[in-house]
Design a protein around this motif. Structure first.
Motif, PDB file in Angstrom:
ATOM      1  N   ARG A  52      53.240  76.951  82.138  1.00 22.87           N
ATOM      2  CA  ARG A  52      52.579  75.514  82.058  1.00 22.87           C
ATOM      3  C   ARG A  52      53.078  74.612  83.233  1.00 22.87           C
ATOM      4  O   ARG A  52      52.354  73.904  83.848  1.00 22.87           O
ATOM      5  CB  ARG A  52      53.353  75.035  80.724  1.00 22.87           C
ATOM      6  N   MET A  53      54.474  74.923  83.680  1.00 23.70           N
ATOM      7  CA  MET A  53      54.747  73.879  84.829  1.00 23.70           C
ATOM      8  C   MET A  53      54.059  74.470  85.978  1.00 23.70           C
ATOM      9  O   MET A  53      53.635  73.642  86.976  1.00 23.70           O
ATOM     10  CB  MET A  53      56.281  73.999  85.067  1.00 23.70           C
ATOM     11  N   LEU A  54      53.769  75.565  86.367  1.00 27.46           N
ATOM     12  CA  LEU A  54      52.894  76.197  87.537  1.00 27.46           C
ATOM     13  C   LEU A  54      51.323  75.735  87.277  1.00 27.46           C
ATOM     14  O   LEU A  54      50.757  75.349  88.307  1.00 27.46           O
ATOM     15  CB  LEU A  54      52.921  77.758  87.727  1.00 27.46           C
ATOM     16  N   HIS A  55      51.033  75.851  86.209  1.00 30.25           N
ATOM     17  CA  HIS A  55      49.438  75.334  85.802  1.00 30.25           C
ATOM     18  C   HIS A  55      49.329  73.863  86.228  1.00 30.25           C
ATOM     19  O   HIS A  55      48.503  73.211  86.932  1.00 30.25           O
ATOM     20  CB  HIS A  55      49.229  75.582  84.347  1.00 30.25           C
ATOM     21  N   ASN A  56      50.391  73.014  85.814  1.00 27.31           N
ATOM     22  CA  ASN A  56      50.156  71.431  86.082  1.00 27.31           C
ATOM     23  C   ASN A  56      50.420  71.414  87.584  1.00 27.31           C
ATOM     24  O   ASN A  56      49.860  70.589  88.023  1.00 27.31           O
ATOM     25  CB  ASN A  56      51.618  70.773  85.524  1.00 27.31           C
ATOM     26  N   GLN A  57      51.271  72.178  88.000  1.00 22.73           N
ATOM     27  CA  GLN A  57      51.416  71.946  89.603  1.00 22.73           C
ATOM     28  C   GLN A  57      50.236  72.153  90.539  1.00 22.73           C
ATOM     29  O   GLN A  57      49.825  71.687  91.393  1.00 22.73           O
ATOM     30  CB  GLN A  57      52.629  72.443  90.019  1.00 22.73           C
ATOM     31  N   ILE A  58      49.479  73.192  90.030  1.00 22.80           N
ATOM     32  CA  ILE A  58      48.171  73.699  90.662  1.00 22.80           C
ATOM     33  C   ILE A  58      47.222  72.503  90.442  1.00 22.80           C
ATOM     34  O   ILE A  58      46.553  72.254  91.662  1.00 22.80           O
ATOM     35  CB  ILE A  58      47.774  74.944  90.121  1.00 22.80           C
ATOM     36  N   TRP A  59      47.178  71.843  89.345  1.00 27.63           N
ATOM     37  CA  TRP A  59      46.168  71.105  89.206  1.00 27.63           C
ATOM     38  C   TRP A  59      46.521  69.699  89.980  1.00 27.63           C
ATOM     39  O   TRP A  59      45.969  68.932  90.741  1.00 27.63           O
ATOM     40  CB  TRP A  59      46.211  70.488  87.959  1.00 27.63           C
ATOM     41  N   ILE A  60      47.991  69.357  90.275  1.00 23.13           N
ATOM     42  CA  ILE A  60      48.259  68.106  90.643  1.00 23.13           C
ATOM     43  C   ILE A  60      48.105  68.348  92.497  1.00 23.13           C
ATOM     44  O   ILE A  60      47.470  67.532  93.006  1.00 23.13           O
ATOM     45  CB  ILE A  60      49.765  68.068  90.735  1.00 23.13           C
ATOM     46  N   SER A  61      48.470  69.679  92.937  1.00 22.78           N
ATOM     47  CA  SER A  61      47.824  69.858  94.539  1.00 22.78           C
ATOM     48  C   SER A  61      46.403  69.768  94.725  1.00 22.78           C
ATOM     49  O   SER A  61      46.226  68.998  95.660  1.00 22.78           O
ATOM     50  CB  SER A  61      48.631  71.246  94.693  1.00 22.78           C
ATOM     51  N   LEU A  62      45.655  70.248  93.514  1.00 18.62           N
ATOM     52  CA  LEU A  62      44.347  70.433  93.975  1.00 18.62           C
ATOM     53  C   LEU A  62      43.677  68.990  93.993  1.00 18.62           C
ATOM     54  O   LEU A  62      42.654  68.744  94.819  1.00 18.62           O
ATOM     55  CB  LEU A  62      43.530  71.353  92.692  1.00 18.62           C
ATOM     56  N   SER A  63      44.121  68.330  92.958  1.00 18.75           N
ATOM     57  CA  SER A  63      43.683  66.960  92.810  1.00 18.75           C
ATOM     58  C   SER A  63      44.037  66.013  94.111  1.00 18.75           C
ATOM     59  O   SER A  63      43.195  65.188  94.447  1.00 18.75           O
ATOM     60  CB  SER A  63      44.222  66.237  91.407  1.00 18.75           C
ATOM     61  N   ARG A  64      45.218  66.186  94.488  1.00 21.30           N
ATOM     62  CA  ARG A  64      45.524  65.394  95.747  1.00 21.30           C
ATOM     63  C   ARG A  64      44.934  65.671  96.780  1.00 21.30           C
ATOM     64  O   ARG A  64      44.529  64.897  98.021  1.00 21.30           O
ATOM     65  CB  ARG A  64      47.108  65.332  95.795  1.00 21.30           C
ATOM     66  N   TYR A  65      44.492  66.820  97.121  1.00 21.64           N
ATOM     67  CA  TYR A  65      43.598  67.512  98.165  1.00 21.64           C
ATOM     68  C   TYR A  65      42.547  67.030  98.267  1.00 21.64           C
ATOM     69  O   TYR A  65      41.863  66.694  99.393  1.00 21.64           O
ATOM     70  CB  TYR A  65      43.935  69.163  98.046  1.00 21.64           C
ATOM     71  N   VAL A  66      41.648  67.257  97.189  1.00 24.87           N
ATOM     72  CA  VAL A  66      40.193  66.371  96.853  1.00 24.87           C
ATOM     73  C   VAL A  66      40.314  64.921  97.259  1.00 24.87           C
ATOM     74  O   VAL A  66      39.306  64.583  97.971  1.00 24.87           O
ATOM     75  CB  VAL A  66      39.755  66.904  95.522  1.00 24.87           C
ATOM     76  N   THR A  67      41.350  64.306  96.622  1.00 25.34           N
ATOM     77  CA  THR A  67      41.507  63.084  96.961  1.00 25.34           C
ATOM     78  C   THR A  67      41.869  62.489  98.309  1.00 25.34           C
ATOM     79  O   THR A  67      41.169  61.557  99.126  1.00 25.34           O
ATOM     80  CB  THR A  67      42.405  62.292  96.037  1.00 25.34           C
TER      81      THR A  67
END
Length: 245
Positions: A52-67
């Motif tokens: 769950r922690m890894l899943h959340n971190q992947i989304w955070i990194s992806l979102s900030r990259y696209v932003t």
């Protein structure tokens, strides 16, 4: 000041020790007991928390990259430093939420009848979980969210969540503790029903919680992952997921 900062950071890491007794007991029991007495569902709680922690971190990194790239953004703004600082503090809270959930999972596994020795798969339990989510949880979630936007609750609780203009996945858990309890209670309905009816399974539990995490993360990204036309092609999809816009 430096010593205080080091102590504060050390204290933040020490919180992870809270789960240590449960994890050690789980691993020891699984390795020492006879194969027929082993509780796979108990053993998998800690690995699931890590995923769950890894899943959340992947989304955070992806979102900030696209932003940061500036393409496909819904709100065409950069993230303000004030928001980053505020949500960085709440990033720690997200781990706290997972640790809190983990503690409840271990307690439920040890104390609730039907909460231990779950099979890996049960078709009826998966179906019950899906039906309860679409028929009960979504309905209650809608009215809970409406209530949180009433000026009384909004000014005291929910406004903190909406203080982030450019949403990112971590924004999904920026809530006061009372809201976290309300959401946990709501999403626990299918899980507790499965436990009490003896239809729970590892897949239904892990799958449902992962689904909630996935929806929360995707729903607070500042870009669309699912094309809007999908909701026109398959209208019931709106009862199974939501998107940022």
């Amino acid at each position: 000041f430096t010593n205080f900062y080091i102590f504060a950071r050390l204290f933040l890491w020490l919180k992870y020790v809270v789960l240590a007794p449960w994890v050690v007991h789980s691993m020891y029991s699984y390795m020492t007991k006879d194969e027929r007495e082993r509780d796979l569902s108990n053993f998998l709680i800690f690995p699931f928390l890590l995923t769950r922690m890894l899943h959340n971190q992947i989304w955070i990194s992806l979102s900030r990259y696209v932003t940061a790239k500036g393409k496909h953004r819904i709100v065409d703004k950069s993230i303000e430093f004030e928001q980053i600082d505020r949500e960085r503090d709440w990033l720690v809270i997200r781990d706290d939420q997972i640790l809190f959930n983990g503690t409840l999972f271990y307690l439920g596994n040890l104390t609730l009848k039907g909460g231990s020795h779950l099979p890996f798969w049960r078709t009826d339990g998966v179906i019950i979980t899906i039906l309860l989510h679409t028929g009960v949880v979504e309905f209650l979630y809608y009215w809970l969210h409406r209530a949180l936007h009433h000026h009384f609750l909004y000014s005291r609780y929910h406004s903190h969540h909406h203080s982030s203009i450019v949403t990112v996945p971590i924004t999904s858990v920026i809530h006061p503790f009372a809201e976290h309890i309300a959401y946990f209670t709501l999403f626990a309905i299918p899980l507790m029903t499965a436990v009490l009816t003896g239809t729970g399974s590892v897949v239904s539990f892990a799958g449902y919680i992962s689904y909630i995490d996935f929806m929360n993360n995707m729903g607070h990204c500042n870009f669309e992952l699912v094309p809007k036309r999908m909701f026109s092609i398959f209208p019931p999809l709106k009862y199974l997921m939501y998107t940022p816009s």
